[in-house]
Design a protein around this motif. Structure first.
Motif, PDB file in Angstrom:
ATOM      1  N   LEU A 108       0.731  -1.162   0.006  1.00  0.00           N
ATOM      2  CA  LEU A 108      -0.142   0.062  -0.118  1.00  0.00           C
ATOM      3  C   LEU A 108       0.658   1.257   0.000  1.00  0.00           C
ATOM      4  O   LEU A 108       1.673   1.156   0.861  1.00  0.00           O
ATOM      5  CB  LEU A 108      -1.072  -0.073   1.198  1.00  0.00           C
ATOM      6  CG  LEU A 108      -1.689   1.211   1.358  1.00  0.00           C
ATOM      7  CD1 LEU A 108      -2.974   1.353   0.305  1.00  0.00           C
ATOM      8  CD2 LEU A 108      -2.638   1.232   2.782  1.00  0.00           C
ATOM      9  N   THR A 109       0.733   2.050  -0.871  1.00  0.00           N
ATOM     10  CA  THR A 109       1.709   3.257  -1.026  1.00  0.00           C
ATOM     11  C   THR A 109       0.841   4.302  -0.512  1.00  0.00           C
ATOM     12  O   THR A 109      -0.267   4.557  -0.507  1.00  0.00           O
ATOM     13  CB  THR A 109       1.869   3.581  -2.638  1.00  0.00           C
ATOM     14  OG1 THR A 109       0.755   3.966  -3.466  1.00  0.00           O
ATOM     15  CG2 THR A 109       2.716   2.456  -3.198  1.00  0.00           C
ATOM     16  N   ARG A 110       1.554   5.210  -0.011  1.00  0.00           N
ATOM     17  CA  ARG A 110       1.250   6.446   0.859  1.00  0.00           C
ATOM     18  C   ARG A 110       1.666   7.726   0.651  1.00  0.00           C
ATOM     19  O   ARG A 110       1.821   8.600   1.566  1.00  0.00           O
ATOM     20  CB  ARG A 110       1.199   6.044   2.365  1.00  0.00           C
ATOM     21  CG  ARG A 110       0.868   4.596   3.013  1.00  0.00           C
ATOM     22  CD  ARG A 110       0.984   4.477   4.333  1.00  0.00           C
ATOM     23  NE  ARG A 110       0.546   3.247   4.939  1.00  0.00           N
ATOM     24  CZ  ARG A 110      -0.465   2.969   5.369  1.00  0.00           C
ATOM     25  NH1 ARG A 110      -1.386   4.060   5.293  1.00  0.00           N
ATOM     26  NH2 ARG A 110      -0.746   1.696   5.890  1.00  0.00           N
TER      27      ARG A 110
ATOM     28  N   GLY B 286       5.519   7.388   2.394  1.00  0.00           N
ATOM     29  CA  GLY B 286       6.097   6.014   1.878  1.00  0.00           C
ATOM     30  C   GLY B 286       5.092   4.872   1.557  1.00  0.00           C
ATOM     31  O   GLY B 286       4.038   5.140   0.667  1.00  0.00           O
ATOM     32  N   ALA B 287       5.201   3.727   2.165  1.00  0.00           N
ATOM     33  CA  ALA B 287       4.435   2.503   1.800  1.00  0.00           C
ATOM     34  C   ALA B 287       4.596   1.585   3.081  1.00  0.00           C
ATOM     35  O   ALA B 287       5.435   1.755   3.852  1.00  0.00           O
ATOM     36  CB  ALA B 287       5.138   1.983   0.582  1.00  0.00           C
ATOM     37  N   THR B 288       3.484   0.612   3.123  1.00  0.00           N
ATOM     38  CA  THR B 288       3.286  -0.289   4.004  1.00  0.00           C
ATOM     39  C   THR B 288       3.363  -1.776   3.173  1.00  0.00           C
ATOM     40  O   THR B 288       2.664  -1.788   2.347  1.00  0.00           O
ATOM     41  CB  THR B 288       2.183  -0.181   4.894  1.00  0.00           C
ATOM     42  OG1 THR B 288       2.263   0.902   5.480  1.00  0.00           O
ATOM     43  CG2 THR B 288       2.092  -1.355   5.825  1.00  0.00           C
ATOM     44  N   VAL B 289       4.359  -2.477   3.403  1.00  0.00           N
ATOM     45  CA  VAL B 289       4.482  -3.842   2.675  1.00  0.00           C
ATOM     46  C   VAL B 289       3.963  -4.878   3.778  1.00  0.00           C
ATOM     47  O   VAL B 289       4.308  -5.086   4.778  1.00  0.00           O
ATOM     48  CB  VAL B 289       6.003  -4.144   2.565  1.00  0.00           C
ATOM     49  CG1 VAL B 289       6.042  -5.466   1.933  1.00  0.00           C
ATOM     50  CG2 VAL B 289       6.536  -3.198   1.713  1.00  0.00           C
ATOM     51  N   PHE B 290       2.895  -5.575   3.163  1.00  0.00           N
ATOM     52  CA  PHE B 290       2.267  -6.807   3.957  1.00  0.00           C
ATOM     53  C   PHE B 290       2.735  -7.903   3.381  1.00  0.00           C
ATOM     54  O   PHE B 290       2.546  -8.359   2.073  1.00  0.00           O
ATOM     55  CB  PHE B 290       0.748  -6.707   3.541  1.00  0.00           C
ATOM     56  CG  PHE B 290       0.054  -5.464   4.374  1.00  0.00           C
ATOM     57  CD1 PHE B 290      -0.347  -5.524   5.502  1.00  0.00           C
ATOM     58  CD2 PHE B 290      -0.168  -4.168   3.501  1.00  0.00           C
ATOM     59  CE1 PHE B 290      -0.908  -4.402   6.141  1.00  0.00           C
ATOM     60  CE2 PHE B 290      -0.548  -3.204   4.239  1.00  0.00           C
ATOM     61  CZ  PHE B 290      -1.061  -3.047   5.328  1.00  0.00           C
TER      62      PHE B 290
ATOM     63  N   VAL C  55       7.557   1.361   5.386  1.00  0.00           N
ATOM     64  CA  VAL C  55       9.166   1.796   4.784  1.00  0.00           C
ATOM     65  C   VAL C  55       8.733   3.360   4.409  1.00  0.00           C
ATOM     66  O   VAL C  55       7.645   3.767   3.878  1.00  0.00           O
ATOM     67  CB  VAL C  55       8.875   1.066   3.345  1.00  0.00           C
ATOM     68  CG1 VAL C  55      10.458   1.588   2.742  1.00  0.00           C
ATOM     69  CG2 VAL C  55       9.306  -0.398   3.575  1.00  0.00           C
ATOM     70  N   ALA C  56       9.763   4.159   4.726  1.00  0.00           N
ATOM     71  CA  ALA C  56       9.793   5.608   4.750  1.00  0.00           C
ATOM     72  C   ALA C  56       9.922   6.102   3.298  1.00  0.00           C
ATOM     73  O   ALA C  56      10.569   5.290   2.494  1.00  0.00           O
ATOM     74  CB  ALA C  56      10.613   6.162   5.559  1.00  0.00           C
TER      75      ALA C  56
ATOM     76  N   ALA D 169      10.933  -2.316  -1.553  1.00  0.00           N
ATOM     77  CA  ALA D 169       9.946  -1.284  -1.211  1.00  0.00           C
ATOM     78  C   ALA D 169      10.810   0.265  -0.899  1.00  0.00           C
ATOM     79  O   ALA D 169      10.503   1.079  -1.435  1.00  0.00           O
ATOM     80  CB  ALA D 169       9.052  -1.526  -0.075  1.00  0.00           C
ATOM     81  N   ARG D 170      12.048   0.034  -0.386  1.00  0.00           N
ATOM     82  CA  ARG D 170      13.151   1.024  -0.122  1.00  0.00           C
ATOM     83  C   ARG D 170      13.532   1.543  -1.538  1.00  0.00           C
ATOM     84  O   ARG D 170      13.688   2.561  -1.804  1.00  0.00           O
ATOM     85  CB  ARG D 170      14.001   0.663   0.581  1.00  0.00           C
ATOM     86  CG  ARG D 170      13.652   0.371   2.242  1.00  0.00           C
ATOM     87  CD  ARG D 170      14.832  -0.152   2.998  1.00  0.00           C
ATOM     88  NE  ARG D 170      14.338  -0.094   4.606  1.00  0.00           N
ATOM     89  CZ  ARG D 170      14.632  -1.206   5.311  1.00  0.00           C
ATOM     90  NH1 ARG D 170      15.678  -2.068   4.753  1.00  0.00           N
ATOM     91  NH2 ARG D 170      14.251  -1.036   6.498  1.00  0.00           N
TER      92      ARG D 170
END
Length: 278
Positions: A194-196, A200-204, A212-213, A247-248
């Motif tokens: 999920l990108t924010r 950043g994003a959250t990796v599930f 991830v910032a 993700a980074r």
């Protein structure tokens, strides 16, 4: 051999002054993968006279026949973005009899299903055995109303025919901030991101989320940044099989793309390494 295959409409984006420019996830994802040094191909559907000459030499394009090209218009109001589709190209055929689809393309390392308006078969992953199949499903959630305005049904995300092996990247905007839908999807699929935006994003991974910032950037143009993130993420995941590292890497790639207009700002691997090291 193709490293990265993108499937989705490259569209014409209507600008406020009446001009147009190329757009769509198919465009930005394929350009990103090519810029990262991958042997890249894109399958789209558009009119014969649609000018794709800005695409770089070496980026392979398969145009499936369509009488028209997809034309999007984005207008921004206090309540948010209003999307209108003035024309929609034919759906893309991926089955065994798909027109002119080179057999070797079915063996691509990464297959990126990139619908923008219901043009990619929802069961498209079944056509590419052995590939890392990544999906950016925003176009499967959209419907064109009789007024030509586009509406989005985030709840449709859970009803898509997922087979269990896809890797999905989607944004908070795609689900209209309903993170519970993403968490439910993450129970069905092994890897969902999920990108924010600037957060950043959250990796599930197997349902467990890791934040991830984002990297700081001096924003010039945000167009296509989410598509750049997705392409960079899928490419890095295929290479290293490490979703947090991917993700980074993708956050760094997206932050680079924000600092210029269009393809001129798409990062090279060296650009991404510099961004990650600072």
């Amino acid at each position: 051999m193709i490293d990265y295959l993108v499937i989705g409409h490259i569209c014409s984006d209507l600008q406020p002054d009446g001009s147009t420019r190329l757009g769509g996830t198919g465009l930005f994802a394929s350009l990103t993968a090519h810029r990262l040094g991958l042997r890249t191909a894109v399958v789209t559907a558009c009119a014969d006279d649609f000018d794709l000459s800005i695409l770089p030499e070496g980026l392979l394009v398969l145009r499936q026949t369509s009488p028209v090209t997809t034309i999007f218009e984005n207008r921004y109001a206090p309540e948010g973005r209003i999307q209108t589709v003035h024309a929609r190209a034919e759906s893309i055929e991926l089955g065994p009899n798909a027109t002119a689809l080179p057999p070797e393309w079915r063996n691509a390392g990464v297959v990126h299903l990139a619908p923008i308006i219901q043009e990619v078969p929802k069961d498209g992953c079944n056509s590419f055995a052995g590939a890392l199949v990544g999906a950016t499903p925003q176009g499967w959630l959209r419907t064109i109303q009789p007024s030509k305005c586009v509406t989005t049904d985030p709840a449709a995300l859970l009803d898509l025919p997922w087979v269990g092996g896809e890797v999905v990247v989607l944004s908070e905007e795609d689900v209209q901030q309903d993170e519970s839908l993403v968490r439910e999807l993450a129970k069905k699929l092994p890897l969902v991101v999920l990108t924010r935006a600037e957060r950043g994003a959250t990796v599930f991974v197997s349902g467990e989320g890791t934040d991830v910032a984002a990297y700081h950037s001096d924003v010039v143009d945000p167009t296509g940044a989410g598509d750049v993130f997705a392409a960079a993420f899928f490419a890095a995941l295929r290479k290293h099989d490490d979703p947090i590292h991917a993700a980074r890497w993708a956050c760094a790639a997206a932050s680079c793309s924000l600092e210029g207009f269009g393809a001129s700002a798409l990062p090279t691997p060296e650009d991404i390494h510099r961004r990650m090291s600072r």
